[in-house]
Motif scaffolding. Sequence first.
Motif, PDB file in Angstrom:
ATOM      1  N   SER A  57      23.638  41.421  30.191  1.00  0.00           N
ATOM      2  CA  SER A  57      24.645  40.796  29.346  1.00  0.00           C
ATOM      3  C   SER A  57      26.058  41.151  29.836  1.00  0.00           C
ATOM      4  O   SER A  57      26.898  40.277  30.045  1.00  0.00           O
ATOM      5  N   GLU A  58      26.303  42.437  30.036  1.00  0.00           N
ATOM      6  CA  GLU A  58      27.629  42.893  30.480  1.00  0.00           C
ATOM      7  C   GLU A  58      27.977  42.343  31.858  1.00  0.00           C
ATOM      8  O   GLU A  58      29.072  41.837  32.095  1.00  0.00           O
ATOM      9  N   ILE A  59      27.013  42.475  32.772  1.00  0.00           N
ATOM     10  CA  ILE A  59      27.296  42.106  34.167  1.00  0.00           C
ATOM     11  C   ILE A  59      27.413  40.590  34.330  1.00  0.00           C
ATOM     12  O   ILE A  59      28.285  40.108  35.051  1.00  0.00           O
ATOM     13  N   SER A  60      26.566  39.846  33.620  1.00  0.00           N
ATOM     14  CA  SER A  60      26.639  38.387  33.766  1.00  0.00           C
ATOM     15  C   SER A  60      27.949  37.869  33.174  1.00  0.00           C
ATOM     16  O   SER A  60      28.506  36.881  33.663  1.00  0.00           O
ATOM     17  N   ASP A  61      28.445  38.545  32.148  1.00  0.00           N
ATOM     18  CA  ASP A  61      29.721  38.142  31.561  1.00  0.00           C
ATOM     19  C   ASP A  61      30.869  38.350  32.554  1.00  0.00           C
ATOM     20  O   ASP A  61      31.682  37.464  32.788  1.00  0.00           O
ATOM     21  N   LYS A  62      30.885  39.522  33.179  1.00  0.00           N
ATOM     22  CA  LYS A  62      31.940  39.828  34.164  1.00  0.00           C
ATOM     23  C   LYS A  62      31.766  38.952  35.410  1.00  0.00           C
ATOM     24  O   LYS A  62      32.739  38.483  35.994  1.00  0.00           O
ATOM     25  N   MET A  63      30.505  38.750  35.794  1.00  0.00           N
ATOM     26  CA  MET A  63      30.229  37.870  36.937  1.00  0.00           C
ATOM     27  C   MET A  63      30.773  36.477  36.637  1.00  0.00           C
ATOM     28  O   MET A  63      31.384  35.836  37.502  1.00  0.00           O
ATOM     29  N   GLY A  64      30.580  36.025  35.411  1.00  0.00           N
ATOM     30  CA  GLY A  64      31.090  34.719  34.993  1.00  0.00           C
ATOM     31  C   GLY A  64      32.604  34.631  35.163  1.00  0.00           C
ATOM     32  O   GLY A  64      33.131  33.615  35.617  1.00  0.00           O
ATOM     33  N   VAL A  65      33.284  35.713  34.818  1.00  0.00           N
ATOM     34  CA  VAL A  65      34.751  35.735  34.958  1.00  0.00           C
ATOM     35  C   VAL A  65      35.140  35.519  36.425  1.00  0.00           C
ATOM     36  O   VAL A  65      36.005  34.692  36.739  1.00  0.00           O
ATOM     37  N   LEU A  66      34.480  36.235  37.330  1.00  0.00           N
ATOM     38  CA  LEU A  66      34.836  36.118  38.748  1.00  0.00           C
ATOM     39  C   LEU A  66      34.402  34.765  39.326  1.00  0.00           C
ATOM     40  O   LEU A  66      35.123  34.169  40.129  1.00  0.00           O
ATOM     41  N   LEU A  67      33.239  34.278  38.899  1.00  0.00           N
ATOM     42  CA  LEU A  67      32.786  32.966  39.393  1.00  0.00           C
ATOM     43  C   LEU A  67      33.717  31.853  38.911  1.00  0.00           C
ATOM     44  O   LEU A  67      33.991  30.897  39.644  1.00  0.00           O
ATOM     45  N   ALA A  68      34.226  31.996  37.684  1.00  0.00           N
ATOM     46  CA  ALA A  68      35.167  30.995  37.166  1.00  0.00           C
ATOM     47  C   ALA A  68      36.452  31.017  37.989  1.00  0.00           C
ATOM     48  O   ALA A  68      37.054  29.974  38.255  1.00  0.00           O
ATOM     49  N   GLU A  69      36.853  32.202  38.419  1.00  0.00           N
ATOM     50  CA  GLU A  69      38.064  32.318  39.226  1.00  0.00           C
ATOM     51  C   GLU A  69      37.829  31.734  40.627  1.00  0.00           C
ATOM     52  O   GLU A  69      38.715  31.099  41.199  1.00  0.00           O
ATOM     53  N   ILE A  70      36.628  31.936  41.164  1.00  0.00           N
ATOM     54  CA  ILE A  70      36.293  31.311  42.455  1.00  0.00           C
ATOM     55  C   ILE A  70      36.338  29.783  42.310  1.00  0.00           C
ATOM     56  O   ILE A  70      36.861  29.079  43.179  1.00  0.00           O
TER      57      ILE A  70
END
Lengths: 329, 329
Positions: A57-70
């Motif tokens: 949950s934590e990691i996928s949320d943060k991953m989502g933030v970086l993927l959205a920025e990509i």
Amino acid sequence: MASLRGTQQPELSKKLYKIIKSENHAIGAYEAAARERVGIAQQLSEWGEATGDETISEISDKMGVLLAEIAEQEDLYAKALEEYRGVLKQIRNTESSVQPSRDHKVKISDEIAKLKYKEPQNTKIVQLEQELVRAEAQSLVAEAQLSNITRQKFKEAYDHHLAATIERAEKQIILAKHARRLLNLVDDTPIVPGDVHPAFQEVEAARQVITDAEADLREYELNVDPINSNAGNLGVGAMPSNVVRQTESTAYEPSNVVSQTESAAYEPTPYTDVTSPSTNTIDEHRHVSSGSYGTYGEAQSSHPVSDAQRVETLERQQAVEMQQTPHVA
Amino acid sequence: MASLRGTQQPELSKKLYKIIKSENHAIGAYEAAARERVGIAQQLSEWGEATGDETISEISDKMGVLLAEIAEQEDLYAKALEEYRGVLKQIRNTESSVQPSRDHKVKISDEIAKLKYKEPQNTKIVQLEQELVRAEAQSLVAEAQLSNITRQKFKEAYDHHLAATIERAEKQIILAKHARRLLNLVDDTPIVPGDVHPAFQEVEAARQVITDAEADLREYELNVDPINSNAGNLGVGAMPSNVVRQTESTAYEPSNVVSQTESAAYEPTPYTDVTSPSTNTIDEHRHVSSGSYGTYGEAQSSHPVSDAQRVETLERQQAVEMQQTPHVA
């Protein structure tokens, strides 16, 4: 069905017209990819939450933030390509405008040939021959303008295009490398039935990854070798302005111009001509026509010139041209 | 109209199903962009030839070569994303397969509650309670499998995804930087009417740019920090194989596993387990299930695994699993 308008373009600008159209499709594809990816980033975060696994949950949320920025970088890339497309349009417009002068010359030549064959004594031939000389003069100017604009704008267009490619790539590398750090915070040691994974200890580390990525992105500067240009000499009417200048200043040398342009590429302040202080109006005009060129990194990453601004600049340029007599032989 | 099949997915795999679908659209967009760009590269070369300007003709042709290669990288990126999408599907499939065991448990619980309320003396209750214990055991296994697979495959999927992002970016930077060198071979010093630009002297230099770009691309190696994994312990039936191994070898330590995995990530040869030489069958199986993981750069850049191969690998893996009894409590 696709538009048939391309077939109505003058012969001279058909090829570039097609390229500009294809680039529009390519840009649309990048925009679509960016849009999908922003959505996926959001969905990934929601999926992670739904797993009920605190780590995921934590990691996928943060991953989502970086993927959205990509994905956002993909969208900025599409916008930068729109800029490059605008420069290609300037070549195409010149091509379109040169076509009539070519056609005119051919038409008069044909008329003369026809008359000479059918009515060799007709006095209209003399008149047409005078007109042909004028048409040839006009055509020479038009072809020189086309050649000058084509070379200058070709360099400018692909300077934009390639710088945008490099900028997207460098920013996405920064983001992807930080995103990989997140993956290493997931402990994938398998568990046996009935066991649960230990509580997630890396909340702070995950947050730090985002902070680091944001800081790196904020500090990012595009750093590419500048594209040298001598088109600073391209004055009113797409003609060399040094035709005037050379008579005023013996200090003019080609190598001088190159080094000026190079220094202009590194300085955020606009290019200032030091060799011809007396031709102020022309110099100002030159700034307008090549203001952002050579300082791409600076101008592009912070204040991209909008289509509206560019149209305005072009209109202003045309207005200046119409007020002045061209410096031609 | 979009398919409605998503609504038929088990609740548990709906979110990931949607992500996998969206990624399909994103991949399609990248493929479209790559296709357009290959076309544009060709058109650019043709346009340059048609200008009749020798310099523009030579440079636009070489530029086209590099732009086509940049487009090719976009297409390879789309293919690598297909790989990542395949790994997400493995999580989704596990999610789908776990749903029935959850449903089964709930159904029996409901039946017991209903019977206890309506016919508290019914002997079927005892039978159902035994069945519930079995269902709970099955569910515990299923949930542990899901958790193990999710963590392992989440890391694997985004390892692929992010490595592909970095690889595309690094290769496109190489190509774009060389392409910028081409631009500096175009002399855009303006000419006056009747003049022509001097003959193009840089044919050799332009050819050298292509040669250099090809050499750099050939020598390119993806170099990213490896994603550490303890999932090497993930044995038959998505259960920890160290349940077996720990009894065999007291030398087993978590830190030991990490360093093994790290070294495996740097070596082109497949991961070799040195701590448990006696469990060969399981180890072989492990190679099959996580062969390319951790050696992404190696496997990915030269021989991307095709869909067909992946399906084959999965089928082989399932066959192996079915032949063996799971090591569960």
